[in-house]
Scaffold this motif. Structure first.
Motif, short mmCIF file in Angstrom:
data_model
loop_
_atom_site.label_atom_id
_atom_site.label_comp_id
_atom_site.label_asym_id
_atom_site.label_seq_id
_atom_site.Cartn_x
_atom_site.Cartn_y
_atom_site.Cartn_z
N GLU A 168 0.85 -1.19 0.00
CA GLU A 168 0.00 0.00 0.00
C GLU A 168 0.89 1.25 0.00
O GLU A 168 1.74 1.42 0.88
N THR A 169 0.68 2.10 -0.98
CA THR A 169 1.42 3.35 -1.05
C THR A 169 0.87 4.35 -0.05
O THR A 169 -0.33 4.60 -0.01
N LEU A 170 1.76 4.91 0.76
CA LEU A 170 1.37 5.94 1.72
C LEU A 170 1.70 7.33 1.20
O LEU A 170 0.92 8.26 1.37
N VAL A 171 2.87 7.47 0.60
CA VAL A 171 3.29 8.74 -0.01
C VAL A 171 3.92 8.40 -1.35
O VAL A 171 4.82 7.56 -1.42
N GLU A 172 3.47 9.04 -2.41
CA GLU A 172 3.96 8.73 -3.76
C GLU A 172 5.39 9.23 -3.97
O GLU A 172 5.81 10.22 -3.38
N GLY A 173 6.11 8.51 -4.85
CA GLY A 173 7.42 8.97 -5.23
C GLY A 173 8.40 7.84 -5.52
O GLY A 173 8.07 6.66 -5.37
N LEU A 263 3.88 13.38 7.56
CA LEU A 263 4.77 14.40 8.11
C LEU A 263 6.14 14.35 7.44
O LEU A 263 6.73 15.38 7.11
N ALA A 264 6.64 13.14 7.25
CA ALA A 264 7.96 12.98 6.62
C ALA A 264 7.91 13.37 5.15
O ALA A 264 8.88 13.90 4.60
N SER A 265 6.77 13.08 4.50
CA SER A 265 6.55 13.41 3.09
C SER A 265 7.65 12.84 2.19
O SER A 265 8.15 13.52 1.29
N LYS A 266 8.03 11.59 2.45
CA LYS A 266 9.00 10.88 1.63
C LYS A 266 8.32 9.65 1.01
O LYS A 266 7.37 9.12 1.61
N PRO A 267 8.74 9.20 -0.16
CA PRO A 267 8.12 8.01 -0.75
C PRO A 267 8.02 6.88 0.28
O PRO A 267 9.05 6.50 0.87
N SER A 268 6.82 6.38 0.49
CA SER A 268 6.58 5.40 1.55
C SER A 268 5.62 4.32 1.09
O SER A 268 4.60 4.62 0.47
N ILE A 269 5.94 3.08 1.43
CA ILE A 269 5.08 1.93 1.13
C ILE A 269 5.00 1.05 2.37
O ILE A 269 6.00 0.84 3.06
#
Length: 306
Positions: A168-173, A263-269
């Motif tokens: 699941e993608t949390l933040v795109e990138g 908050l971190a706003s970094k690509p996250s899965i």
């Protein structure tokens, strides 16, 4: 970065318990698994000891670690189990000796402190994978957990997609950098010490077990306030086994993790089978990796040299 040499059939590996005492029945079966891979096994002299919640005193556990790294016949060091205790010996480890004798170190959970300290002090690539006395020795161990040991014999790049588990993608990138991390509780325990986790321009993997959402919230907040989430270039969420609220009102684990990912706003899965889970997919720490949320894919370079 120092990649340890790959294993050859017939070579000897060492087994140590640098944290808590392992289940001896599971450990024996785990040793049998290593022997089934064509390896010889030398067990540390203090592995069967118990000193409260520790597998022997600090000096005894440190002695086993040093002896295995210093013994030229030993080509890899496999941890029997986690629990508690590696942080107690980290300050007394002979890192220069380890750097002069680089070899495979394999484990997870409490071994996270060793992964972090040894990698940052020596540059040695280490391996986050299931252990003999808490995973491999169980009768229901998934074949995928056992297959992870194959990467110690042949340089294999890992590609993790939804063919292994739902992601699941949390933040795109897209992000690339050395893969670091491990057990969240242990990572937080390094803060303020000589071995404080370095996440700058790195992909951070986190996992844990038995922590309520409020505890996960507290630890992620500490990583956030200390700048570790901001400095990372990407975040992987591994398995958080039994991390459920025990009583009273609570945020869900998903809400907590999403809060800090945003908050971190970094690509996250999230959704990686890495941690206290079955199966448990093994990965090397310290090697280049790339996370791509659009393809829901993680690619990790081999941690083994020729």
């Amino acid at each position: 970065m120092i990649k340890p040499k790959r294993l050859q059939p017939g070579e000897m590996v060492g087994v140590i318990a640098p944290a808590s005492p392992p289940n001896q029945e599971y450990l024996e079966r785990g040793i049998g698994f290593l022997q089934g891979l064509g390896l010889k096994v030398k067990v540390g002299k203090h592995v069967a000891k118990a000193y409260g919640y520790l597998a022997g005193t600090d000096d005894e556990r440190l002695e086993d670690l040093h002896e295995m790294f210093n013994n030229p016949e030993i080509k890899a060091i496999i941890c029997a189990c986690g629990g508690y205790g590696t942080g107690r010996i980290a300050s007394n480890i002979n890192y220069e000796m380890i750097k002069a004798n680089p070899k495979i170190l394999w484990g997870y959970s409490d071994i996270t402190f060793l992964h972090t300290a040894i990698r940052q002090e020596t540059g040695l690539v280490t391996f986050h994978g299931p252990m003999l006395g808490s995973d491999i020795g169980k009768e229901d161990t998934h074949p995928l957990s056992k297959e992870g040991f194959n990467q110690l014999f042949e340089p294999i790049n890992l590609t993790y997609t939804e063919e292994i588990s739902r992601l699941e993608t949390l933040v795109e990138g897209v992000a690339s950098g050395p893969l670091v991390g491990g057990n969240l509780s242990l990572l937080v325990s390094t803060l303020g010490s000589r071995h404080e986790l370095d996440t700058k321009d790195k992909i951070l993997l986190i996992e844990d077990i038995g922590e309520e959402p409020r505890a996960v919230d507290r630890m992620l907040n500490q990583l956030y306030m200390s700048g570790k989430l901001d400095e990372a270039c990407g975040i992987l969420i591994g398995d958080f086994f039994d991390c459920l609220p025990k009583k009273g009102l609570s945020l869900s684990l998903e809400e907590v993790i999403m809060h800090y990912a945003r908050l971190a706003s970094k690509p996250s899965i999230k959704g990686f089978l890495m941690g206290h889970c079955n199966p448990h997919v093994s990965v090397p720490f310290g090697v280049p990796a790339t996370i791509n949320t659009f393809e829901k894919k993680l690619v990790v370079e081999s941690g083994i040299g020729y």
